[in-house]
Structure formats: C-alpha cells, structure tokens
Design an enzyme around this catalytic site. Structure first.
Site, PDB file in Angstrom:
ATOM      1  N   ASP A   1      -2.508  -8.570  -4.728  1.00  0.00           N
ATOM      2  CA  ASP A   1      -2.768  -7.336  -3.998  1.00  0.00           C
ATOM      3  C   ASP A   1      -3.152  -6.224  -4.969  1.00  0.00           C
ATOM      4  O   ASP A   1      -2.570  -6.108  -6.051  1.00  0.00           O
ATOM      5  CB  ASP A   1      -1.499  -6.954  -3.239  1.00  0.00           C
TER       6      ASP A   1
ATOM      7  N   ARG B   1       7.442 -11.038   5.503  1.00  0.00           N
ATOM      8  CA  ARG B   1       7.000 -10.753   6.868  1.00  0.00           C
ATOM      9  C   ARG B   1       7.761 -11.661   7.829  1.00  0.00           C
ATOM     10  O   ARG B   1       7.862 -12.867   7.603  1.00  0.00           O
ATOM     11  CB  ARG B   1       5.483 -10.945   7.007  1.00  0.00           C
TER      12      ARG B   1
ATOM     13  N   CYS C   1       0.791  -1.234   0.000  1.00  0.00           N
ATOM     14  CA  CYS C   1       0.000   0.000   0.000  1.00  0.00           C
ATOM     15  C   CYS C   1       0.825   1.287   0.000  1.00  0.00           C
ATOM     16  O   CYS C   1       0.483   2.215  -0.753  1.00  0.00           O
ATOM     17  CB  CYS C   1      -1.017  -0.015   1.144  1.00  0.00           C
TER      18      CYS C   1
ATOM     19  N   LYS D   1     -14.220  -2.129   7.190  1.00  0.00           N
ATOM     20  CA  LYS D   1     -13.776  -3.173   6.273  1.00  0.00           C
ATOM     21  C   LYS D   1     -14.788  -4.298   6.218  1.00  0.00           C
ATOM     22  O   LYS D   1     -15.638  -4.451   7.101  1.00  0.00           O
ATOM     23  CB  LYS D   1     -12.410  -3.725   6.698  1.00  0.00           C
TER      24      LYS D   1
ATOM     25  N   GLN E   1       1.052 -11.795  -3.178  1.00  0.00           N
ATOM     26  CA  GLN E   1      -0.387 -11.603  -3.037  1.00  0.00           C
ATOM     27  C   GLN E   1      -0.979 -11.103  -4.347  1.00  0.00           C
ATOM     28  O   GLN E   1      -0.282 -10.473  -5.138  1.00  0.00           O
ATOM     29  CB  GLN E   1      -0.692 -10.552  -1.956  1.00  0.00           C
TER      30      GLN E   1
ATOM     31  N   HIS F   1      -4.917  -1.950  -5.017  1.00  0.00           N
ATOM     32  CA  HIS F   1      -5.467  -0.790  -4.314  1.00  0.00           C
ATOM     33  C   HIS F   1      -6.229   0.063  -5.311  1.00  0.00           C
ATOM     34  O   HIS F   1      -5.748   0.335  -6.415  1.00  0.00           O
ATOM     35  CB  HIS F   1      -4.353   0.016  -3.648  1.00  0.00           C
TER      36      HIS F   1
ATOM     37  N   HIS G   1      -8.182  -1.063  -0.023  1.00  0.00           N
ATOM     38  CA  HIS G   1      -7.265  -2.207  -0.038  1.00  0.00           C
ATOM     39  C   HIS G   1      -8.094  -3.449  -0.368  1.00  0.00           C
ATOM     40  O   HIS G   1      -9.141  -3.661   0.247  1.00  0.00           O
ATOM     41  CB  HIS G   1      -6.614  -2.420   1.328  1.00  0.00           C
TER      42      HIS G   1
END
Length: 788
Positions: A455, A435, A406, A541, A453, A457, A646
C-alpha cells in the site's frame, strides 16, 4: 429496482456458509428418487399467473395507446435505421441485418449507457443509439446468466415448491437461493432431476415477459413468500412501481433485462450447492443455494469444463498444502499461517517491491494497527465500512483495527508543516491490515481477514497528477511483465453522488485520460476502456484487472485520486507563491481578507471550527465528552490542498501469492522459488561433498537442500522434480574430484539426462546472475555437439 438489485447482491456476497458434510447412507440417492416434479403443482403458481395475466393485459392495452412516432436508430457503425416508437424493437433491427445476428444477440444497450440495457423484443420508445450485445460481451454474458438463474428458479419451484429468494448472475455463472419446505436441504442427487426439468423448460421456448407493478400488487402476488415480502417492504418505496419477469409458471421480482426466450440456453449445468443465510446475516434464516453455469452452445460448455479441470489442478490451496507454503487454523479464521517455504515467496515479493520503491522515490513508513474510533469517523470509513471492521473496547473507548492505511498516512502528512518543495511525497506501508470478512466468503489466500498490502499514498499537486500516474503505469508494466501477467485498464469517472467541485473532477479526469492515452500509445502499452459513473465518491480512479495464464481476471492494482481526505484531515502545503506567517500564534491567527487562500467551495461550506487542535484538549476529555481527534480547519493563507493518490501494485500480498501460485501452477521462477536447488549425491560416499556444495550455495542466500536418503539416483531426481526444485545438482566421483556439479533444469527436458559437469564456481556465478536479473531462462543450456 436497480437499487434493490444492487443492495441484495451486496448483501449476499459472503453470505454463503459452509455446508455441513452430509453423512449419506448407501440409499441416499434413493431418498430423492421420487417424482421429478410436484403433482399437483403448488397452488401459488396459478395464483401468481392469474394476477400477472390480468395486469399484463392492462399494460399491453395502455402501450397500444402510445403514439407511434417516427424514430431514428443509430447503429455503432453510424448507420441509421428508421422505426416507430412503441413498435420497432431491437430484435427487428437485428433480423433486418441478418438472422444469425438475431440468434447471437442476447440484449441491447441504449445510448452507450451501461445502465440502459433493453430486452431485444421490447419496443423502443424514442430515437437512440443502439448496440446489440452477444454472449461474448461482459454485460451480455451477465444477462444470459441472469436468465439462466430464472430457469433454475422455475425448476426448483416445480420440483420442491420452495420459496425463492434471489438469483443473481455472478462472475462464473449464477445461483439461486431458496427455502425448501420444512427446512429441507438440497442433495447432490437433486442435480440431475433439476437439470432434466431445465431441459424441458428450454425445449418449451418460454418467452420472458416484462411487467411493471405497484408495491401493493407485488405484496399480493408474493403473499406466500416471506423473503419476497421482506424485500418488497424494505427496498421498494411506497407509491412507486417496479418490474417482474415471467417465463412459464415462474414470476419473479426482477429488474431485467432477459434473453427473448428459454431456448437460448442450450447448455446448462449445476456446479454445486451449499447453505447460506438470508441477506448474508447469520441471525437470519438458513437457506439453500444452488450454483450453475450456462452457455449458448455445448462446445463452450465442454471448453468451460476443461478449463475448470485445469484450474482445479492449479488451485493454490492444493499447491499450498503440497509445497508446505501455508495453512489455516480454525482458532484464527481467515488468517494464514505462513510456513517457512511460504515466507520465502512472501519475502521475495516484498524484496522486489522494496527495490522498486527505492528506484522510484518512495519512503517506507510504519503505522499503528489500532486507532481510536474517532479517526475512522473523521476519515469517513466508519460510516461506510464499520461492518467490515474489527471494533474493540479498550479503556472504556472504542478502537478499530485498521482495514486500510490511508487515514494514518494523512496523519503523517499533517503532523508538521509541508512545503511545495516536498511534493510529491510518496509514503509506502506494508503494515498488517484486518477486515471482518464474512466467514462464508473466506477462501484460501484470496479472501482473508488478516493481510498485508503493498500500500502507498502519494501526496502531490494537481499539476503533478499526470506524471505520477504515468510512473504508476510504468511500475505496473515492469512488475506484471516480469511475472508474465497481462492487464486491462478502465477509467471510472464521476459518480452520481460525489464530493467536491465539478471543475476539479473534470481536470482530474482529463489528466487521467491524458496519462492513459500516453500509456496506450507507448511501447508495450495497454488500451483502456471508459467506465462512466463508477468512480469513488472522492475522486476518479483507474481499475486494473490482472489476467493470469488462464486469462482469468483478478482485481489487484488500483490507482485512485482522492480530494476528500485532504479536506477531512485539513492537509495543506505552502505554495510557491504563498508566504507563511509562522510568527503569528495559532490562537490569534486570522486569514487576511485581502489575500484569500485558494480554498475550494467544499472548504468554504465547512462549519466554524476551533482554530487549533489544542482546543480539543484534555479538559473536555476528562469530562467524558467525545471530541474529534482532529479539527477540520480552513486553508491557511498561502497554502493549498494536496491531492492524495491511493495506489497498490500487488494489492494484498496474500491474494497476489495465490494468483501467482495458480498462474505458475506451483512451478515458481527461480527468484521467487522456495526450493531453488537440491543437491543429490549419487551415493552416500559423496554426501559430504553434497553438503559442501549446499553450504556454498546457502552463503549466496539460495534456498538449497540435500537429499540424504537412501533412494536410487533416479528416484532422488524424480522427487526433486516433483517438489518443483528449479535445479538438481547431481554429484558423484568425477564432480567431487574436479569440484563440479551435474545440473538438471526443471523446465528444460533436454537437460534431464545430461552428463556435462559444470565447474562449481561457474554454476554459482550463473545462479547469482539469474537471481539478480529475476530471469526465467536456463543459464545452463545444453551444449550442442559439433558436427564432424
């Protein structure tokens, strides 16, 4: 006490470390064949009880002085029950309805608040709404397992005289952590004696008693236990009170609530034991941890054990080894080594997601793996996430491997001026993330340190939130439906500590609720639940739990609204009404007070900052002064902040692969399969034709192999089925002469002994169609014989 419990649970997640294999001698079982319980019992047991009895008597006397005013108790169906404050309890209400309801009820919930759970034999203190929860309710199940952990703790104290640490409920049961005298370790041979003691405790019908205590009395009660002393001193504020619970001789620091008495735990089993570190920190003492599970009756326990047997067969770590999909090396813990067949699955998933991105208007980007620590300070991740990051020293500065995308995507949005006409802007990123998961938490592909991911945005206007979220729901329905997965939705709303304006939160939550309601009423829609107060600090969320074929929930997808990162990175776009004054130099630009920008209160409260990024130039850097990477700026005239959404569908590709591996039990659908076709020649004389067929299929980008072994035909077919090839193409003399193939389909037993050759061109075309549709059907159904 709630904060104490949550802090400890978070601290110990991942605190487990791998237990060293115990080299047992033939007489290992006999080593633990001593007395079932310590005799005499540890002296601290009676000392605790004496203090508890005195304080409990005082508490009961104080409660007796409370006014017993009339109260109204509203049930879920609207029925109103009459009662007395400090006298009527939920158990009375349950018994008044039916005795079977009382026996089923584990705990009560007050006013619909998930944070107000109430012991059913604890008197109510005021008028309220009352829910009676049984074991089938998620919170009821956790209370049931929490009480079971206390029973296990009592058994351990009675057998070992140990110092208990914590015993929380977890997703599949509970555990208790402890330090045994002289650093001894739990053995598998201790399980049966502990279960024997648990059986006694259950038969004794020990009541769970709640007592509020001061910090001073708690330190006195647990003076023998250094771990409880640490928790009390570190987590409980001076001058405050918290609770303990007693059952039999066990008294433990605990928020509660609990079941009425130990007889409710009719089925109990220890599942495993391991070593762990106190508070999950490898620098602390090594402890022993025992895991267990329990149920209200033996029938549910039997069903659970059967479920575990089926889950063990589907374990992705086992299938990954059998099918040569991935493995791990000690030289890089938590980082999968993807083998060729595993990468075929990986790439097939990526291919589908990229196809959806193209159809849904996403742009794929790539961002660096490592950023200066100042970026993570600016985004706020360093303050909340540093312990889970890999921090490196480079050129006398600190850098962090990115754990999420992000901040980088916010930088991409910010790198040039944006217009409202560009919104929504959807940026997708498959970049590698790292991580720093605790070593004890690593588990196959489901918990790793290095992963990717799907992922993305989405930067949009506030009035575009509903449309974007609706498209994400449609994306989920398509994706999960394709794979035979179902899912549950929860709306998590504004928490107690939040950023931004309440009005903005209310509008965002309203839009999410509207989108959820529309989705719930649509074709193949899914209903949703409210999870009040559990939103992220930067926005509400939607939490999505995917259910596999065993109905196990997995956290994969997420949809989060973020109002804070656009402020942190000074993101803005020119509105339709705004007039951008590009001709004015940044150094001398000042907002026109007659035309205020639509800034939020959060923006207005920002401290004065330099007017442009150049003011963080090299001069200060050369002097060794640390400067933020970007300067937070107030909104420019005629501009507004975008909302940042997100979102992820699969989440971690590694984790999602593990879920699918267990969901399909290694029997991959054709479009995902790493072994789609095996060509089997009846004899070596037909090997060349088999290779020709394989070459043709490879040109179509199918994963195909040829069995060139000297095994019998039946063994070749059997080996192909065990290896989970979707199709076996058998070729012999007739097939070679007529350019045909004899096809066996893995998932249809009626085709296993067929002898109806299919033209090779037709077979290729049907496979091409099956792959393009990502279907799970048999394109070569058995031909029905016509009746004479």
């Amino acid at each position: 006490m709630e904060k104490v419990t949550e802090a400890l649970k978070k601290a110990t997640v991942g605190g487990e470390k791998k237990a060293k294999k115990d080299k047992k001698t033939p007489d290992a079982a006999a080593t633990n064949a001593g007395p079932l319980e310590l005799e005499p019992p540890p002296s601290f047991l009676q000392d605790r009880i004496d203090l508890f009895d005195r304080l409990f008597k005082e508490q009961q006397a104080e409660l007796a002085t409370k006014p017993h005013d009339d109260i109204l108790i509203t049930m879920p169906d609207g029925t109103i029950k009459h009662g007395k404050a400090y006298e009527t309890n939920p158990a009375d209400i349950a018994k008044g309805i039916s005795n079977s309801l009382y026996k089923r009820t584990v705990v009560a919930r007050i006013d619909g608040d998930r944070e107000q759970l109430w012991d059913i034999e604890r008197p109510l203190e005021r008028s309220c709404k009352l829910e009676l929860l049984d074991f089938n309710d998620d919170q009821g199940k956790f209370v049931f397992w929490h009480s079971s952990a206390h029973i296990l703790g009592e058994a351990c104290e009675r057998r070992f005289g140990c110092s208990l640490c914590i015993g929380p409920p977890v997703d599949n049961g509970f555990y208790y952590e402890m330090a045994l005298p002289d650093g001894a370790a739990i053995q598998a041979s201790d399980w049966a004696p502990l279960e024997n003691i648990v059986g006694k405790i259950v038969k004794e019908r020990q009541p769970f008693q709640r007592l509020e205590m001061s910090k001073e009395d708690l330190l006195k009660m647990f003076s023998y236990n250094p771990y409880k002393q640490h928790i009390i001193k570190d987590k409980i504020v001076d001058g405050t009170r918290t609770t303990v619970y007693r059952n039999g001789p066990l008294i433990d620091l605990c928020r509660g609530p609990h079941v009425p008495d130990t007889s409710r735990i009719e089925a109990f089993a220890i599942m495993k034991n391991s070593s762990s570190y106190f508070l999950g920190d490898a620098n602390n003492d090594s402890l022993q941890r025992i895991y267990g599970v329990s149920f209200p009756d033996k029938k549910q326990m039997a069903a659970h054990k059967k479920f575990l047997e089926e889950a063990a067969k589907r374990d992705h770590r086992l299938i990954g080894k059998q099918q040569e999909l991935f493995f791990f090396e000690e030289c890089s813990p938590g980082s999968a080594m993807w083998l060729p067949h595993g990468m075929r699955i990986h790439n097939a998933l990526m291919g589908y997601i990229r196809e959806q991105y193209w159809q849904r208007g996403y742009d794929e980007v790539m961002t660096p793996n490592m950023f200066n620590i100042s970026l993570w300070e600016q985004s706020g991740h360093l303050a909340h996430y540093k312990d889970d990051m890999f921090i490196l020293d480079v050129d006398k500065e600190q850098f962090g491997l990115k754990p999420m995308n992000c901040p980088a995507h916010a930088m991409m949005f910010r790198h040039r001026e944006r217009s409202h006409k560009e919104l929504p802007l959807r940026l997708a990123d498959f970049g590698v993330l790292h991580r720093n998961e605790a070593s004890g938490a690593l588990s196959g592909l489901t918990r790793v340190r290095r992963f990717q991911q799907d992922d993305a945005h989405i930067f949009c206007r506030e009035d575009q939130i509903g449309t974007e979220v609706a498209d994400l729901f449609d994306f989920m329905r398509s994706f999960y439906g394709l794979l035979g997965l179902t899912f549950k939705l929860k709306l998590s709303t504004r928490p107690e500590k939040y950023m931004g304006e309440i009005e903005t939160w209310n509008q965002a939550e309203a839009r999410l609720k509207e989108a959820l309601d529309d989705f719930a009423t649509s074709t193949a829609g899914v209903s949703w639940e409210l999870n009040a107060g559990d939103g992220a600090f930067y926005g509400p969320k939607v939490d999505i739990a995917v259910l596999d074929c065993l109905q196990r929930p997995w956290q994969c997808a997420t949809i989060q609204l973020d109002f804070q990162q656009p402020i942190n990175f000074s993101l803005e776009y020119q509105t339709a009404e705004g007039v951008r004054q590009d001709q004015i130099k940044p150094d001398s630009s000042k907002p026109d007070p007659s035309k205020p920008a639509p800034a939020s209160k959060a923006d207005c409260q920002k401290a004065d900052a330099p007017k442009n990024e150049e003011e963080t130039g090299a001069g200060d850097h050369e002097k060794g002064k640390k400067k933020p990477l970007l300067v937070k700026k107030p909104l420019s005239p005629g501009c507004a902040r975008p909302v940042m959404i997100h979102r992820a569908m699969a989440g971690s590709i590694e984790r999602f692969t593990a879920i699918l591996c267990e969901h399909f039990a290694g029997k991959w659908p054709f479009w995902l399969s790493p072994r789609q076709v095996i060509v089997i020649p009846v004899g070596m004389g037909f090997l060349d034709y088999a290779k020709e067929v394989a070459l043709l299929l490879k040109k179509e980008h199918f994963h195909v192999d040829v069995d060139s072994t000297g095994n019998t035909l039946q063994k070749k077919i059997r080996n192909g089925q065990l290896a989970q090839y979707n199709f076996c193409f058998v070729v012999g003399d007739d097939e070679m002469k007529n350019r045909k193939v004899n096809i066996r389909f893995r998932d249809d037993t009626s085709t296993q002994a067929r002898d109806v050759p299919v033209p090779l061109g037709e077979a290729v075309e049907k496979l091409r169609k099956l792959n393009a549709e990502r279907g799970m059907y048999n394109p070569f159904p058995p031909v029905k014989e016509e009746k004479a």
